[in-house]
Design an enzyme around this catalytic site. Structure first.
Site, PDB file in Angstrom:
ATOM      1  N   LYS A  72       0.846  -1.200   0.000  1.00 29.07           N
ATOM      2  CA  LYS A  72       0.000   0.000   0.000  1.00 29.07           C
ATOM      3  C   LYS A  72       0.881   1.249   0.000  1.00 29.07           C
ATOM      4  O   LYS A  72       1.909   1.281   0.690  1.00 29.07           O
ATOM      5  CB  LYS A  72      -0.895  -0.042   1.249  1.00 29.07           C
ATOM      6  N   SER A 147      -9.741   1.767   2.961  1.00 31.89           N
ATOM      7  CA  SER A 147      -8.884   2.507   2.070  1.00 31.89           C
ATOM      8  C   SER A 147      -7.867   1.660   1.308  1.00 31.89           C
ATOM      9  O   SER A 147      -7.328   2.122   0.305  1.00 31.89           O
ATOM     10  CB  SER A 147      -8.142   3.583   2.863  1.00 31.89           C
ATOM     11  N   SER A 171      -9.902  -0.631   7.071  1.00 33.29           N
ATOM     12  CA  SER A 171      -9.308  -0.460   5.736  1.00 33.29           C
ATOM     13  C   SER A 171      -8.624  -1.668   5.122  1.00 33.29           C
ATOM     14  O   SER A 171      -8.262  -1.633   3.961  1.00 33.29           O
ATOM     15  CB  SER A 171      -8.304   0.684   5.762  1.00 33.29           C
TER      16      SER A 171
HETATM   17  N1  GLN Z   1     -13.101   3.974   6.329  1.00 33.48           N
HETATM   18  C1  GLN Z   1     -12.566   4.405   7.576  1.00 33.48           C
HETATM   19  C2  GLN Z   1     -12.193   5.860   7.480  1.00 33.48           C
HETATM   20  O1  GLN Z   1     -12.582   6.448   6.545  1.00 33.48           O
HETATM   21  C3  GLN Z   1     -11.395   3.566   7.940  1.00 33.48           C
HETATM   22  C4  GLN Z   1     -10.169   3.900   7.182  1.00 33.48           C
HETATM   23  C5  GLN Z   1      -8.990   3.086   7.563  1.00 33.48           C
HETATM   24  O2  GLN Z   1      -9.116   2.041   8.208  1.00 33.48           O
HETATM   25  N2  GLN Z   1      -7.837   3.594   7.222  1.00 33.48           N
HETATM   26  O3  GLN Z   1     -11.539   6.425   8.300  1.00 33.48           O
END
Ligand code: GLN
Length: 482
Positions: A72, A147, A171
């Site tokens: 990532k 994400s 994410s």
């Molecule tokens: N979707 C969640 C957010 O928008 C989690 C994101 C993540 O785990 N980095 O913060």
């Protein structure tokens, strides 16, 4: 199954001499040529470098010897651009390796590329990426989740054998569930975050995204373990890969939280998750209804804690030290303002504002401090449940992958797609998402298995045993099949 390999299959084929690392790397590169234009999982690929390195590989065979793996793009790799899919970091080349990158290298992996994400990992669909949106290999008109959407889509489409992502509120698990692959968020402290670009430091954790639970366990055994360079890294017994995959699950007790099966849960997701629970029962698992009474407050608590921490972590992007700097400005203050106004996307700005507000004098007690107290209550719910259960099983996400654009005008409904994953981060405990079936539109559905702190072994054992008697994880998405 051109280009579709698990870590364990590739290793077995290397062992028998059926394929060489160079041949495997070529297959992965060919797959990228064919599908990447449609999927758009990567911010940067390094196929030529991967092929060269694969050709030069010699014995001895280290644990990830010759395996093409994607990372990532919020994890620093020395000499490789790390953007966090943000315009503000475009062109930033880290002068050092994250500990995870160092461990992958020492284990002999081949870097395929850096994968797309929601900007600074803030989002659930990759649509908040400051660069482009990744498409779901199961249906290109849908999001891959986020994400770590790029990592999950790359694994699903066969563009790598495995990937690493990061999980702050879901994410790793939510995109794994949307893309029909396995995603593990380890216990807070299990995997070093040294070199992970910080979003919300009390929640962030790095973990594997793979095609099988076996591979997730294997990859965790490589990247996990204490690191003196991360002060939050735990000094605990190393994770036992053998315990995770060798033993059966007969006699384990699994809790089903009633709060996770109510309003807002898609009926097809419910049906598949319930089906998976019965299959676990067939394997000898005892199922018990439990309650996690504070779970309805998870999303609100998370969006105070995470934004507060983000507002502080992102203060460092001021145009002085990293990446983008606004030009043609008259003084330092204007340079700061212009750099941050132009460099950050809307969602990142929204969160910096929310977080700054929650921490501001006069509001701190009402918001941030209150959220920290609720966080403790959420953690205690889990502690209580784990007095009688060895693991907790829930859906990973309330719906299968949604359409690109569907939730972009409404941040609140976007936030709700993490309703089942967020509490796990607030409590700092491990959880894995595995495929447990498909919707009538042929979209993957994910099952989440949550464990006690530092007990990744039990949840991966449940996941592995489930995958031994099911075949959802072996299905190939239409796009990956070209
Ligand atoms: N979707 C969640 C957010 O928008 C989690 C994101 C993540 O785990 N980095 O913060």
């Amino acid at each position: 199954m051109d280009g579709f390999f698990t870590i364990s299959e590739a290793k077995a084929m290397f062992e028998k001499g059926e394929i060489s690392p160079a041949e495997l790397a070529s297959k992965v590169a060919e797959k990228i040529d064919k599908v990447e234009g449609k999927v758009k999982a990567f911010v940067n690929t390094y196929c030529d470098e991967m092929l060269d390195k694969a050709k030069g590989l010699k014995e001895p065979k280290t644990p990830l010897w010759g395996l093409p793996i994607a990372v990532k793009d919020n994890i620093c790799i020395k000499g490789k651009e790390t953007t966090c899919s943000s315009k503000i970091l475009k062109g930033f080349i880290p002068p050092y390796d994250a500990t995870v990158a160092e461990r992958l290298s020492a284990a002999g992996y081949l870097l395929v590329g850096k994968t797309n994400l929601d900007e600074f990992a803030m989002g659930s669909s990759t649509e908040n990426s400051g660069l482009f949106t990744t498409h779901n290999p199961w249906d290109l008109s849908r999001v891959p989740g986020g994400s770590s959407g790029g990592s999950a889509a790359a694994v699903a489409a066969g563009e790598c054998v495995a990937a690493v992502g990061s999980d702050t509120g879901g994410s790793i698990r939510q995109p794994a569930s949307f893309c029909g692959v396995v995603g593990l968020k380890p216990t807070y402290g299990r995997v070093s975050r040294f070199g992970l670009v910080a979003f919300a430091s009390s929640l962030d954790q790095i973990g594997p995204i793979t095609r099988t639970a076996y591979d997730a366990a294997y990859l965790l055994s490589v990247i996990g373990g204490h690191d003196p360079r991360d002060s939050t890294s735990a000094k605990v017994e190393p994770f036992s890969f053998e315990n995770a995959v060798k033993e059966g699950v007969k006699g384990l007790v699994v809790g089903i939280p009633k709060e996770y099966f109510s309003e807002g849960l898609d009926p097809e997701v419910k049906e598949k998750v319930e089906g998976a629970i019965s299959q676990l029962e067939d394997l000898g698992v005892r199922v018990e209804e439990i309650s996690l009474p504070h779970s309805p407050y998870g999303v609100a608590t998370y969006y105070l804690v995470a934004t507060a921490e983000a507002s502080s972590n992102l203060a460092r992007y001021d145009g002085v030290k990293y990446g983008y700097r606004a030009e043609g400005v008259k003084d330092l203050m204007e340079m700061y303002l212009e750099t941050r106004s132009k460099g950050f996307g809307d969602e990142v700005k929204r969160r910096i504002m929310l977080g700054t507000y929650a921490l501001s004098s006069g509001y701190y007690d009402a918001y941030y401090l209150k959220a920290q107290k609720v966080r403790t209550l959420i953690k205690r719910d889990f502690d209580k449940a784990f007095e009688t259960c060895d693991a907790i099983v829930t859906p990973t996400s309330p719906t299968p992958a949604f359409k690109i654009g569907e939730k972009m005008d409404d941040p609140l409904t976007m936030y709700l797609s993490d309703i089942y994953t967020i509490s796990v981060n607030l409590a700092g405990i491990p959880a894995v998402s595995i495929p447990c079936g498909f919707s009538s539109d042929n979209l993957p559905i994910g099952l989440q298995i949550i464990g006690r702190p530092f007990d990744e072994e039990t949840i991966l054992r449940l996941a592995h045993n489930y995958q031994m008697v099911t075949d959802h994880h072996t299905k190939i998405p239409p796009c990956g099949g070209e």
